[in-house]
Scaffold this motif. Structure first.
Motif, PDB file in Angstrom:
ATOM      1  N   ARG A 209       0.827  -1.223   0.000  1.00 19.27           N
ATOM      2  CA  ARG A 209       0.000   0.000   0.000  1.00 19.27           C
ATOM      3  C   ARG A 209       0.854   1.262   0.000  1.00 19.27           C
ATOM      4  O   ARG A 209       0.493   2.284  -0.596  1.00 19.27           O
ATOM      5  CB  ARG A 209      -0.926  -0.016   1.230  1.00 19.27           C
ATOM      6  N   LEU A 274      -4.510  -6.753  -2.184  1.00 25.42           N
ATOM      7  CA  LEU A 274      -5.434  -5.716  -1.728  1.00 25.42           C
ATOM      8  C   LEU A 274      -4.706  -4.389  -1.547  1.00 25.42           C
ATOM      9  O   LEU A 274      -5.273  -3.325  -1.789  1.00 25.42           O
ATOM     10  CB  LEU A 274      -6.085  -6.133  -0.403  1.00 25.42           C
ATOM     11  N   THR A 276      -2.498  -3.140  -3.357  1.00 21.09           N
ATOM     12  CA  THR A 276      -2.315  -2.469  -4.655  1.00 21.09           C
ATOM     13  C   THR A 276      -3.628  -1.947  -5.222  1.00 21.09           C
ATOM     14  O   THR A 276      -3.645  -1.430  -6.340  1.00 21.09           O
ATOM     15  CB  THR A 276      -1.671  -3.427  -5.673  1.00 21.09           C
ATOM     16  N   GLY A 277      -4.710  -2.122  -4.466  1.00 19.47           N
ATOM     17  CA  GLY A 277      -5.993  -1.596  -4.917  1.00 19.47           C
ATOM     18  C   GLY A 277      -6.916  -2.612  -5.551  1.00 19.47           C
ATOM     19  O   GLY A 277      -8.012  -2.273  -5.997  1.00 19.47           O
ATOM     20  N   ARG A 278      -6.507  -3.865  -5.593  1.00 19.88           N
ATOM     21  CA  ARG A 278      -7.373  -4.896  -6.160  1.00 19.88           C
ATOM     22  C   ARG A 278      -8.365  -5.368  -5.112  1.00 19.88           C
ATOM     23  O   ARG A 278      -8.189  -5.169  -3.911  1.00 19.88           O
ATOM     24  CB  ARG A 278      -6.518  -6.052  -6.676  1.00 19.88           C
ATOM     25  N   THR A 279      -9.425  -6.032  -5.550  1.00 21.62           N
ATOM     26  CA  THR A 279     -10.442  -6.531  -4.632  1.00 21.62           C
ATOM     27  C   THR A 279     -10.204  -8.009  -4.338  1.00 21.62           C
ATOM     28  O   THR A 279      -9.427  -8.687  -5.023  1.00 21.62           O
ATOM     29  CB  THR A 279     -11.849  -6.369  -5.226  1.00 21.62           C
ATOM     30  N   GLU A 282     -11.198 -10.137  -7.315  1.00 24.17           N
ATOM     31  CA  GLU A 282     -10.186 -10.102  -8.374  1.00 24.17           C
ATOM     32  C   GLU A 282      -9.023 -11.029  -8.052  1.00 24.17           C
ATOM     33  O   GLU A 282      -8.516 -11.740  -8.929  1.00 24.17           O
ATOM     34  CB  GLU A 282      -9.687  -8.669  -8.566  1.00 24.17           C
ATOM     35  N   ALA A 329     -13.408  -5.442   3.105  1.00 24.31           N
ATOM     36  CA  ALA A 329     -12.824  -5.901   1.843  1.00 24.31           C
ATOM     37  C   ALA A 329     -13.333  -7.280   1.458  1.00 24.31           C
ATOM     38  O   ALA A 329     -13.607  -7.560   0.286  1.00 24.31           O
ATOM     39  CB  ALA A 329     -11.295  -5.909   1.948  1.00 24.31           C
ATOM     40  N   GLN A 333     -16.708  -6.490  -0.549  1.00 29.14           N
ATOM     41  CA  GLN A 333     -15.941  -6.330  -1.778  1.00 29.14           C
ATOM     42  C   GLN A 333     -15.483  -4.897  -2.003  1.00 29.14           C
ATOM     43  O   GLN A 333     -15.384  -4.416  -3.142  1.00 29.14           O
ATOM     44  CB  GLN A 333     -16.739  -6.838  -2.980  1.00 29.14           C
ATOM     45  N   LYS A 334     -15.206  -4.196  -0.901  1.00 26.74           N
ATOM     46  CA  LYS A 334     -14.643  -2.860  -1.006  1.00 26.74           C
ATOM     47  C   LYS A 334     -13.140  -2.964  -1.237  1.00 26.74           C
ATOM     48  O   LYS A 334     -12.512  -3.955  -0.883  1.00 26.74           O
ATOM     49  CB  LYS A 334     -14.905  -2.070   0.280  1.00 26.74           C
ATOM     50  N   ARG A 335     -12.572  -1.933  -1.807  1.00 17.52           N
ATOM     51  CA  ARG A 335     -11.124  -1.874  -1.918  1.00 17.52           C
ATOM     52  C   ARG A 335     -10.567  -1.584  -0.520  1.00 17.52           C
ATOM     53  O   ARG A 335     -11.110  -0.754   0.201  1.00 17.52           O
ATOM     54  CB  ARG A 335     -10.684  -0.829  -2.938  1.00 17.52           C
ATOM     55  N   SER A 337      -9.067  -0.311   2.695  1.00 10.16           N
ATOM     56  CA  SER A 337      -8.734   1.032   3.156  1.00 10.16           C
ATOM     57  C   SER A 337      -8.693   1.026   4.679  1.00 10.16           C
ATOM     58  O   SER A 337      -9.621   0.555   5.331  1.00 10.16           O
ATOM     59  CB  SER A 337      -9.772   2.046   2.662  1.00 10.16           C
TER      60      SER A 337
END
Length: 346
Positions: A209, A274, A276-279, A282, A329, A333-335, A337
């Motif tokens: 992150r 996660l 890196t911004g993936r879900t 994914e 997350a 299924q949120k990115r 944070s």
């Protein structure tokens, strides 16, 4: 010489055969329905376990699950269960079908179970489901199976409500490279064994992150250290709520196991994705497709617990900010944070 039966020829079940056999004990390794090819390979002269880079030592006999008979378990000193959490139902069924006499059973399986709003560890639920289990022993602590199989120094903890049973098993298994401690906090050890997979997702997310391109590995270190500490504090609180001792989270079963899990494995890989911004979807549909990520299952179980907020003079503060971020997350299924202002700084 003790007689030891290990259920599960995956990496951890097979690795535990090494110190047992090195101590001169008779070891029977029983594959699950998923281990058929592994058993065939290990039966060949010099057969190497495909994921351990090591052959089982002399004194270890490997058989298929459909070859297991009651006489194989007769007079066993200990049964060790080395399957992943989805295999617990299979283990329960086969033991109840094949066991004919009482025997203590040790579990390296990690997981939590829920019934309504109640969340329990295997130490609390499995004894009633396996009537001939004379004692439940939980095996926890930082242990990468491949390293144990190759006899690299490893420290773990054995837990049983009857400390003498834990001590007896530790005496059977301990070697100069496999060092063991014992405790009566079996619920705490089992809770931490499951929770560290869950929290490793959040800690590992910090490794990607906040990149630091001036470092060889590209990772900044402060965020990971802060969130690792947060994870340990939250583990201690959840451990207590599940019926264990908070101190267990600050030892081998908690922060020790969390450290090694963040260092690699499926939960760590998910967390790094996660970060890196993936879900979660994914990741589970690509790099981790078909993999069992225990931390995801733990998140689903923890959804049954009310992770309340703590109220301070300044207003509400998330009591479990890291757990809440991971669950958002996984379940929504949120990115991923995490608000660092919510961390509990001590």
């Amino acid at each position: 010489m003790a007689k030891i039966v290990v259920l599960g020829a995956g990496v951890m079940g097979t690795a535990l055969c090494v110190p047992a056999a090195d101590n001169g004990h008779k070891v029977l390794l029983v594959g699950t329905p998923l281990d058929q090819d592994i058993v065939v390979t290990m039966r060949r002269p010099g057969g190497i376990h495909p994921k351990l880079d090591a052959a089982p030592p002399a004194g270890v006999e490997a058989i298929r699950f459909d070859e297991l008979r009651s006489e194989h378990l007769a007079n066993a000193d200990i049964i060790v269960v080395g399957v992943s959490s989805p295999g617990i139902g299979w283990v329960t069924d086969i033991l109840n079908r094949v066991m004919t006499e009482a025997c203590p059973i040790a579990f390296v399986t990690k997981g939590l179970e829920s019934a309504g709003s109640a969340v329990s560890t295997y130490a609390q639920t499995l004894p009633s489901r396996i009537p001939l289990m004379s004692a439940f022993i939980g095996i926890g602590g930082p242990c990468i199976a491949r390293e144990l199989a190759n006899r690299l120094p490893t420290a773990c903890i054995y837990a049983c409500e009857d400390i003498s049973v834990a001590e007896q098993l530790a005496a059977i298994m301990q070697t100069d490279y496999y060092r063991l401690s014992v405790t009566t906090d079996v619920t705490g050890v089992e809770a931490c064994a499951a929770l560290k997979n869950f929290y490793a997702i959040g800690v590992s997310a910090m490794q990607t992150r906040y990149p630091d391109q001036r470092r060889a590995d590209g990772q900044s270190k402060n965020p990971t250290a802060a969130v690792f500490t947060q994870a340990t504090l939250e583990m201690a609180r959840l451990c207590e709520r599940l019926g264990g001792q908070t101190t267990t989270a600050f030892g081998l079963a908690g922060l020790g196991d969390l450290h090694v899990t963040v260092g690699g494995g499926r939960n760590s890989r998910l967390g790094q994705g996660l970060g890196t911004g993936r879900t979660v979807v994914e990741m589970l549909s690509s790099e981790l497709f078909g993999e069992t990520v225990e931390g995801v299952d733990t998140a689903r179980v923890l959804a049954n617990m009310a992770l309340e907020k703590q109220h301070t003079d300044e207003g509400p503060l998330a009591y479990f900010p890291l757990a809440s971020a991971i669950m958002d997350a996984v379940l929504q299924q949120k990115r991923f944070s995490l608000d660092f202002s919510n961390l509990i700084v001590q």
